[in-house]
Design a protein around this motif. Structure first.
Motif, mmCIF file in Angstrom:
data_model
loop_
_atom_site.group_PDB
_atom_site.id
_atom_site.type_symbol
_atom_site.label_atom_id
_atom_site.label_comp_id
_atom_site.label_asym_id
_atom_site.label_seq_id
_atom_site.Cartn_x
_atom_site.Cartn_y
_atom_site.Cartn_z
ATOM 1 N N ASP A 335 81.961 -12.488 35.899
ATOM 2 C CA ASP A 335 81.933 -11.051 35.615
ATOM 3 C C ASP A 335 81.572 -10.223 36.847
ATOM 4 O OD1 ASP A 335 82.550 -11.657 33.031
ATOM 5 O OD2 ASP A 335 80.534 -11.334 32.219
ATOM 6 N N ALA A 336 80.634 -10.737 37.655
ATOM 7 C CA ALA A 336 80.194 -10.006 38.848
ATOM 8 C C ALA A 336 81.342 -9.878 39.851
ATOM 9 C CB ALA A 336 78.997 -10.710 39.488
ATOM 10 N N LEU A 337 82.118 -10.947 40.010
ATOM 11 C CA LEU A 337 83.281 -10.919 40.915
ATOM 12 C C LEU A 337 84.290 -9.882 40.439
ATOM 13 C CD1 LEU A 337 84.979 -12.125 43.262
ATOM 14 C CD2 LEU A 337 85.849 -13.804 41.617
ATOM 15 N N CYS A 338 84.552 -9.868 39.126
ATOM 16 C CA CYS A 338 85.489 -8.891 38.551
ATOM 17 C C CYS A 338 85.046 -7.463 38.850
ATOM 18 C CB CYS A 338 85.552 -9.090 37.036
ATOM 19 S SG CYS A 338 87.093 -9.799 36.481
ATOM 20 N N ALA A 339 83.777 -7.196 38.604
ATOM 21 C CA ALA A 339 83.251 -5.844 38.815
ATOM 22 C C ALA A 339 83.318 -5.459 40.292
ATOM 23 C CB ALA A 339 81.810 -5.763 38.303
ATOM 24 N N ASP A 340 83.008 -6.405 41.166
ATOM 25 C CA ASP A 340 83.028 -6.151 42.608
ATOM 26 C C ASP A 340 84.447 -5.834 43.087
ATOM 27 O OD1 ASP A 340 81.860 -6.169 45.307
ATOM 28 O OD2 ASP A 340 83.006 -8.016 45.583
ATOM 29 N N LEU A 341 85.418 -6.622 42.627
ATOM 30 C CA LEU A 341 86.810 -6.400 43.042
ATOM 31 C C LEU A 341 87.342 -5.074 42.495
ATOM 32 C CD1 LEU A 341 88.365 -9.980 42.702
ATOM 33 C CD2 LEU A 341 87.807 -8.750 44.807
ATOM 34 N N SER A 342 86.920 -4.714 41.301
ATOM 35 C CA SER A 342 87.331 -3.430 40.728
ATOM 36 C C SER A 342 86.845 -2.271 41.603
ATOM 37 C CB SER A 342 86.766 -3.300 39.312
ATOM 38 O OG SER A 342 87.016 -2.003 38.805
ATOM 39 N N LEU A 343 85.589 -2.291 42.005
ATOM 40 C CA LEU A 343 85.020 -1.235 42.853
ATOM 41 C C LEU A 343 85.682 -1.209 44.224
ATOM 42 C CD1 LEU A 343 81.216 -1.513 41.976
ATOM 43 C CD2 LEU A 343 82.786 0.332 41.347
ATOM 44 N N LYS A 344 85.911 -2.396 44.795
ATOM 45 C CA LYS A 344 86.558 -2.471 46.109
ATOM 46 C C LYS A 344 87.989 -1.923 46.055
ATOM 47 C CE LYS A 344 83.988 -6.211 48.358
ATOM 48 N NZ LYS A 344 83.984 -7.654 48.722
ATOM 49 N N GLY A 345 88.675 -2.193 44.939
ATOM 50 C CA GLY A 345 90.043 -1.694 44.783
ATOM 51 C C GLY A 345 90.088 -0.181 44.711
ATOM 52 N N ILE A 346 89.168 0.413 43.958
ATOM 53 C CA ILE A 346 89.104 1.877 43.848
ATOM 54 C C ILE A 346 88.854 2.490 45.227
ATOM 55 C CG2 ILE A 346 87.717 3.780 42.920
ATOM 56 C CD1 ILE A 346 87.297 1.923 40.399
#
Length: 369
Positions: A335-346
């Motif tokens: 879950d932490a990886l998912c959240a991190d990649l989402s923020l980095k993508g934005i």
């Protein structure tokens, strides 16, 4: 300054990355006062142009299934474009694909050509459907063009690999997306599926590598029975694909969805991750689309994708089943990886916009005027 665009990418197909690129370019220019343009087009069923005030073409939807009607439309459009080229009421000509019909009529007017990818050069012999015969056309046009716009540094290197072109003649201009403009659409708030799902977008054949991807993730999907796969756009599943899903006992967990812009944004918004296993992309617009929806991305480590996504993605080797499976399992379980990649993508998305693409393209036109 006035630019003339032709009919090519707007003839015969309702959607497509190339026509979307030129549509967004013209839509950005329509907001400016320092450039005029004309789209020489008489007949088209292009969906993007439905939103455009700058095209006065006729639609032929009711005839679209009639045999040879697209060919007739193409010939009529070409004759009209040739007339507009000969009329000479423009400063720069920017054809929207690789036909050479205009070369003898152009005179000394400068022309710019956009190069999206070398798929036909790289995979033409393996997959003749991608346009094996385009090489000779491209060779002539790239040599004659006053400037070549490459949509990525990777695409520029592909031009230099396959064609004899002066590097200084190539200008790299990245693309953008306007998918985020649909954020207020009602579909955006409703999850398209109640279960967690991975999202695949676009065509699935040939170098897009969908079959290899599905083979690689079968054991992962078996281990995580609540995870589904949605394929958006690219046409309904073929009989072969349906057989593939049934034989893997996963037919009830693989879903097809047609993709309007608003529904596509909803799919990105609610997906666990967007997965792009393609072997070859000139740019990779779906990566930016995923970022528009705040969606974590899991990408092939090939072609332009690392250039576009940088550190805002998890990567895998698209020809290594184990590498793909490992990446998918990580994104499902972390879950932490998912959240991190989402923020980095934005954050990464801030580097790209259609208006920025248009602004840099205008600089190219001005340098030739």
């Amino acid at each position: 300054m006035k630019v003339l665009y032709d009919h090519q990418s707007f003839t015969g197909v309702p959607y497509g990355g190339v026509s979307r690129y030129f549509f967004e370019l013209m839509r950005s220019f329509a907001k400016r006062t320092d450039i005029e343009f004309e789209l020489s087009l008489r007949l088209s069923n292009n969906e993007y142009l439905d939103q455009a005030s700058f095209s006065r073409h006729l639609r032929y939807r009711s005839l679209a299934q009639v045999r040879n009607v697209h060919r007739v439309a193409s010939v009529l459009n070409r004759l009209y474009s040739l007339r507009r080229v000969k009329a000479g009421k423009y400063d720069i000509f920017h054809p929207t694909y690789y036909h050479r019909y205009f070369l003898d009529a152009l005179g000394n007017k400068p022309f710019v050509i956009s190069f999206h990818d070398a798929t036909s050069e790289r995979y033409g012999k393996l997959y003749p459907e991608v346009g094996e015969g385009l090489y000779d056309l491209k060779k002539v046009l790239l040599r004659r063009a006053d400037c070549i716009i490459a949509v990525s540094e990777f695409s520029k290197q592909e031009i230099l690999r396959y064609f004899t072109v002066e590097p200084d003649k190539i200008k790299v201009i990245h693309l953008g997306t306007t998918l985020g403009d649909y954020a207020s659409a009602s579909e955006y708030t409703t999850p398209p599926l109640q279960a967690p799902y991975l999202l695949y977008v676009g065509k699935r054949g040939l170098y897009k590598n969908f079959t290899g991807f599905f083979r690689a993730i079968q054991p992962v999907l078996q281990r995580y029975p609540d995870v589904h796969l949605i394929c958006a756009g690219g046409g309904a599943f073929s009989k072969d694909e349906q057989t593939l899903f049934h034989s893997a006992r996963l037919a009830n967990r693989v879903h097809y969805r047609p993709a309007s812009d608003a529904s596509l944004l909803a799919l990105y918004k609610h997906a666990r991750a967007f997965v792009f296993p393609s072997l070859n992309e000139g740019f990779g617009i779906p990566v930016l689309e995923a970022y528009s929806g705040g969606c974590a991305t899991v990408l092939s480590n090939r072609s332009s994708l690392p250039e576009v996504a940088a550190d805002a993605a998890l990567y895998f080797d698209p020809e290594d089943d184990e590498s793909m499976a490992e990446a998918i399992e990580r994104i499902i379980t972390d879950d932490a990886l998912c959240a991190d990649l989402s923020l980095k993508g934005i954050e990464r998305l801030k580097n790209f916009s259609c208006d920025k693409t248009a602004c840099q393209t205008l600089e190219v036109y001005q340098s030739l005027h």
